[in-house]
Design a protein around this motif. Structure first.
Motif, PDB file in Angstrom:
ATOM      1  N   PHE A   1       5.771  -3.585 -10.147  1.00  0.00           N
ATOM      2  CA  PHE A   1       4.458  -2.881 -10.171  1.00  0.00           C
ATOM      3  C   PHE A   1       4.120  -2.383 -11.548  1.00  0.00           C
ATOM      4  O   PHE A   1       2.934  -2.552 -12.035  1.00  0.00           O
ATOM      5  N   VAL A   2       5.144  -2.358 -12.452  1.00  0.00           N
ATOM      6  CA  VAL A   2       4.963  -2.257 -13.981  1.00  0.00           C
ATOM      7  C   VAL A   2       4.624  -3.793 -14.542  1.00  0.00           C
ATOM      8  O   VAL A   2       3.476  -3.684 -15.371  1.00  0.00           O
ATOM      9  N   THR A   3       5.070  -4.592 -14.167  1.00  0.00           N
ATOM     10  CA  THR A   3       4.661  -5.879 -14.633  1.00  0.00           C
ATOM     11  C   THR A   3       3.224  -6.400 -14.499  1.00  0.00           C
ATOM     12  O   THR A   3       2.488  -6.914 -15.196  1.00  0.00           O
ATOM     13  N   THR A   4       2.734  -5.911 -13.114  1.00  0.00           N
ATOM     14  CA  THR A   4       1.398  -6.098 -12.857  1.00  0.00           C
ATOM     15  C   THR A   4       0.503  -4.838 -13.095  1.00  0.00           C
ATOM     16  O   THR A   4      -0.681  -5.123 -12.818  1.00  0.00           O
ATOM     17  N   ALA A   5       1.111  -3.987 -13.817  1.00  0.00           N
ATOM     18  CA  ALA A   5      -0.040  -2.698 -14.207  1.00  0.00           C
ATOM     19  C   ALA A   5      -0.469  -1.905 -13.052  1.00  0.00           C
ATOM     20  O   ALA A   5      -1.495  -1.535 -13.069  1.00  0.00           O
ATOM     21  N   THR A   6       0.280  -1.863 -11.971  1.00  0.00           N
ATOM     22  CA  THR A   6      -0.215  -1.298 -10.768  1.00  0.00           C
ATOM     23  C   THR A   6       0.429   0.227 -10.770  1.00  0.00           C
ATOM     24  O   THR A   6       1.512   0.680 -11.242  1.00  0.00           O
ATOM     25  N   ASN A   7      -0.419   1.143 -10.498  1.00  0.00           N
ATOM     26  CA  ASN A   7      -0.135   2.617 -10.361  1.00  0.00           C
ATOM     27  C   ASN A   7       0.788   2.744  -9.047  1.00  0.00           C
ATOM     28  O   ASN A   7       0.619   2.121  -7.934  1.00  0.00           O
ATOM     29  N   LEU A   8       1.617   3.782  -9.244  1.00  0.00           N
ATOM     30  CA  LEU A   8       1.953   4.534  -8.151  1.00  0.00           C
ATOM     31  C   LEU A   8       1.684   5.901  -7.857  1.00  0.00           C
ATOM     32  O   LEU A   8       1.548   6.650  -8.603  1.00  0.00           O
ATOM     33  N   ILE A   9       1.534   6.410  -6.354  1.00  0.00           N
ATOM     34  CA  ILE A   9       1.037   7.734  -6.089  1.00  0.00           C
ATOM     35  C   ILE A   9       2.292   8.283  -5.122  1.00  0.00           C
ATOM     36  O   ILE A   9       2.479   7.905  -4.060  1.00  0.00           O
TER      37      ILE A   9
ATOM     38  N   MET B   1     -11.150   8.226 -10.653  1.00  0.00           N
ATOM     39  CA  MET B   1     -10.603   7.643  -9.352  1.00  0.00           C
ATOM     40  C   MET B   1     -10.556   6.341  -9.174  1.00  0.00           C
ATOM     41  O   MET B   1      -9.814   5.429  -8.721  1.00  0.00           O
ATOM     42  N   ASP B   2     -11.830   5.536  -9.676  1.00  0.00           N
ATOM     43  CA  ASP B   2     -12.098   4.229  -9.876  1.00  0.00           C
ATOM     44  C   ASP B   2     -11.098   3.546 -10.673  1.00  0.00           C
ATOM     45  O   ASP B   2     -10.396   2.301 -10.305  1.00  0.00           O
ATOM     46  N   ARG B   3     -10.583   4.228 -11.631  1.00  0.00           N
ATOM     47  CA  ARG B   3      -9.341   3.596 -12.490  1.00  0.00           C
ATOM     48  C   ARG B   3      -8.090   3.780 -12.153  1.00  0.00           C
ATOM     49  O   ARG B   3      -7.134   3.277 -12.666  1.00  0.00           O
ATOM     50  N   ILE B   4      -7.823   4.624 -10.880  1.00  0.00           N
ATOM     51  CA  ILE B   4      -6.590   4.843 -10.452  1.00  0.00           C
ATOM     52  C   ILE B   4      -6.312   4.217  -9.045  1.00  0.00           C
ATOM     53  O   ILE B   4      -5.423   3.637  -8.929  1.00  0.00           O
ATOM     54  N   VAL B   5      -7.197   4.563  -8.247  1.00  0.00           N
ATOM     55  CA  VAL B   5      -6.702   4.500  -6.679  1.00  0.00           C
ATOM     56  C   VAL B   5      -6.979   3.130  -6.294  1.00  0.00           C
ATOM     57  O   VAL B   5      -6.277   2.500  -5.177  1.00  0.00           O
ATOM     58  N   HIS B   6      -7.924   2.373  -6.748  1.00  0.00           N
ATOM     59  CA  HIS B   6      -8.111   0.941  -6.418  1.00  0.00           C
ATOM     60  C   HIS B   6      -6.938   0.100  -6.591  1.00  0.00           C
ATOM     61  O   HIS B   6      -6.808  -1.278  -6.288  1.00  0.00           O
ATOM     62  N   ASN B   7      -6.185   0.476  -7.617  1.00  0.00           N
ATOM     63  CA  ASN B   7      -4.999  -0.428  -8.160  1.00  0.00           C
ATOM     64  C   ASN B   7      -3.614   0.546  -8.044  1.00  0.00           C
ATOM     65  O   ASN B   7      -2.906   0.620  -9.107  1.00  0.00           O
TER      66      ASN B   7
ATOM     67  N   GLU C   1      -9.056   5.144 -18.797  1.00  0.00           N
ATOM     68  CA  GLU C   1      -9.932   3.874 -19.200  1.00  0.00           C
ATOM     69  C   GLU C   1      -9.003   3.196 -20.263  1.00  0.00           C
ATOM     70  O   GLU C   1      -9.013   1.904 -20.258  1.00  0.00           O
ATOM     71  N   GLN C   2      -8.290   3.856 -20.983  1.00  0.00           N
ATOM     72  CA  GLN C   2      -7.237   2.932 -22.043  1.00  0.00           C
ATOM     73  C   GLN C   2      -6.193   2.422 -21.052  1.00  0.00           C
ATOM     74  O   GLN C   2      -5.875   1.027 -21.459  1.00  0.00           O
ATOM     75  N   ARG C   3      -5.440   3.037 -20.193  1.00  0.00           N
ATOM     76  CA  ARG C   3      -4.376   2.548 -19.650  1.00  0.00           C
ATOM     77  C   ARG C   3      -4.787   1.609 -18.330  1.00  0.00           C
ATOM     78  O   ARG C   3      -3.936   0.779 -17.961  1.00  0.00           O
ATOM     79  N   SER C   4      -5.874   1.636 -17.791  1.00  0.00           N
ATOM     80  CA  SER C   4      -6.313   0.947 -16.740  1.00  0.00           C
ATOM     81  C   SER C   4      -6.209  -0.581 -16.958  1.00  0.00           C
ATOM     82  O   SER C   4      -6.851  -0.953 -17.812  1.00  0.00           O
TER      83      SER C   4
ATOM     84  N   PHE D   1      -1.099  17.126  -3.725  1.00  0.00           N
ATOM     85  CA  PHE D   1      -2.425  16.782  -2.853  1.00  0.00           C
ATOM     86  C   PHE D   1      -2.635  15.494  -2.542  1.00  0.00           C
ATOM     87  O   PHE D   1      -2.426  14.880  -3.419  1.00  0.00           O
ATOM     88  N   PRO D   2      -3.084  15.352  -1.271  1.00  0.00           N
ATOM     89  CA  PRO D   2      -3.457  13.908  -0.847  1.00  0.00           C
ATOM     90  C   PRO D   2      -4.691  13.187  -1.655  1.00  0.00           C
ATOM     91  O   PRO D   2      -5.432  13.998  -2.292  1.00  0.00           O
ATOM     92  N   VAL D   3      -4.617  11.873  -1.674  1.00  0.00           N
ATOM     93  CA  VAL D   3      -5.694  11.236  -2.641  1.00  0.00           C
ATOM     94  C   VAL D   3      -7.084  11.616  -2.003  1.00  0.00           C
ATOM     95  O   VAL D   3      -8.122  11.780  -2.800  1.00  0.00           O
ATOM     96  N   SER D   4      -7.051  11.877  -0.714  1.00  0.00           N
ATOM     97  CA  SER D   4      -8.446  12.263  -0.301  1.00  0.00           C
ATOM     98  C   SER D   4      -9.160  13.834  -0.931  1.00  0.00           C
ATOM     99  O   SER D   4     -10.320  13.930  -0.717  1.00  0.00           O
ATOM    100  N   GLU D   5      -8.184  14.314  -1.392  1.00  0.00           N
ATOM    101  CA  GLU D   5      -8.694  15.752  -2.149  1.00  0.00           C
ATOM    102  C   GLU D   5      -8.815  15.557  -3.666  1.00  0.00           C
ATOM    103  O   GLU D   5      -9.176  16.593  -4.301  1.00  0.00           O
ATOM    104  N   TRP D   6      -8.623  14.484  -4.288  1.00  0.00           N
ATOM    105  CA  TRP D   6      -8.497  14.508  -5.694  1.00  0.00           C
ATOM    106  C   TRP D   6      -9.673  14.363  -6.307  1.00  0.00           C
ATOM    107  O   TRP D   6     -10.299  14.958  -7.297  1.00  0.00           O
ATOM    108  N   HIS D   7     -10.992  14.023  -5.666  1.00  0.00           N
ATOM    109  CA  HIS D   7     -12.199  13.793  -6.414  1.00  0.00           C
ATOM    110  C   HIS D   7     -12.738  15.195  -6.433  1.00  0.00           C
ATOM    111  O   HIS D   7     -13.501  15.677  -7.552  1.00  0.00           O
ATOM    112  N   ASP D   8     -12.627  16.312  -5.408  1.00  0.00           N
ATOM    113  CA  ASP D   8     -12.890  17.446  -5.665  1.00  0.00           C
ATOM    114  C   ASP D   8     -12.206  18.229  -6.801  1.00  0.00           C
ATOM    115  O   ASP D   8     -12.759  18.913  -7.639  1.00  0.00           O
TER     116      ASP D   8
END
Length: 198
Positions: free
Chosen positions: A37-45, A163-169, A130-133, A144-151
């Motif tokens: 996941f680090v090699t592919t620059a993927t995030n973990l939640i 959110m776009d720079r975190i959760v889609h990857n 933006e820099q890390r994405s 908190f679950p991802v569903s509550e992050w936006h608020d």
């Protein structure tokens, strides 16, 4: 590398994880520990209730990354935001600090979104992600679950952008509802009591 990463649990290890209590597949964690996941620059939640062992797991993965010579840094979100705030009036210093954080191969942010952010704080986070994405991995550790992050990110378009720079990857590891801290502390207390009362 482990020392400079500032882990909360610098002795955490994959080998010591109680997979049954965590209700997570051992193979899942073993595969993550290979650092693909680090090699592919993927995030973990990693989400779950208090005491579920989220921080320990994140530190164990971070230590594995250090062993593979990836540059890692652990920080609590309240400390991260305080550091941003302390540098807010010095744009050069703020940019330098954000660049340092942005360049870690693996950044672990603990206590993620434990409190709601205002617009100014959200903007600082946006610039960091933006820099890390697409370049480096981040582990987000929180209740908190991802569903509550936006608020909790303040809502609106800026929250959308973060959110776009975190959760889609990102790959999500939900924690068990078991309070591991309570179990382990009870065992330690029982052992101490038995030793005292010998």
């Amino acid at each position: 590398m482990i020392k400079t990463a500032s882990f909360k649990y610098p002795m955490a290890s994959i080998e010591s994880l109680d997979f049954d209590a965590r209700q997570v597949k051992k193979n899942t964690i073993i595969n993550l520990a290979a650092m693909g996941f680090v090699t592919t620059a993927t995030n973990l939640i990693i989400t779950g209730p208090t005491g579920a062992g989220k921080t320990y797991l994140s530190c164990a993965l971070g230590i594995e990354a250090c062993k593979k010579t990836y540059r890692v840094f652990y920080i609590r979100m309240p400390d991260l935001m305080r550091n941003f705030e302390d540098r807010r009036d010095d744009l050069k210093e703020l940019t330098r600090y954000r660049k340092i954080l942005g360049n870690y191969n693996l950044l672990i942010i603990d206590e993620w979104l434990n409190y709601k952010l205002n617009e100014r704080d959200a903007k600082m986070l946006y610039e960091l992600f933006e820099q890390r994405s697409g370049n480096n991995s981040t582990i987000f550790v929180g209740q908190f679950p991802v569903s509550e992050w936006h608020d909790r990110l303040g809502g609106g378009t800026q929250a959308d952008s973060i959110m776009d720079r975190i959760v889609h990857n990102a790959y999500e590891i939900p924690s068990s509802e078991t309070n591991l801290r309570k179990i382990y502390d009870s065992k330690k207390l029982a052992n101490l009591k038995a030793e005292i009362e010998k």
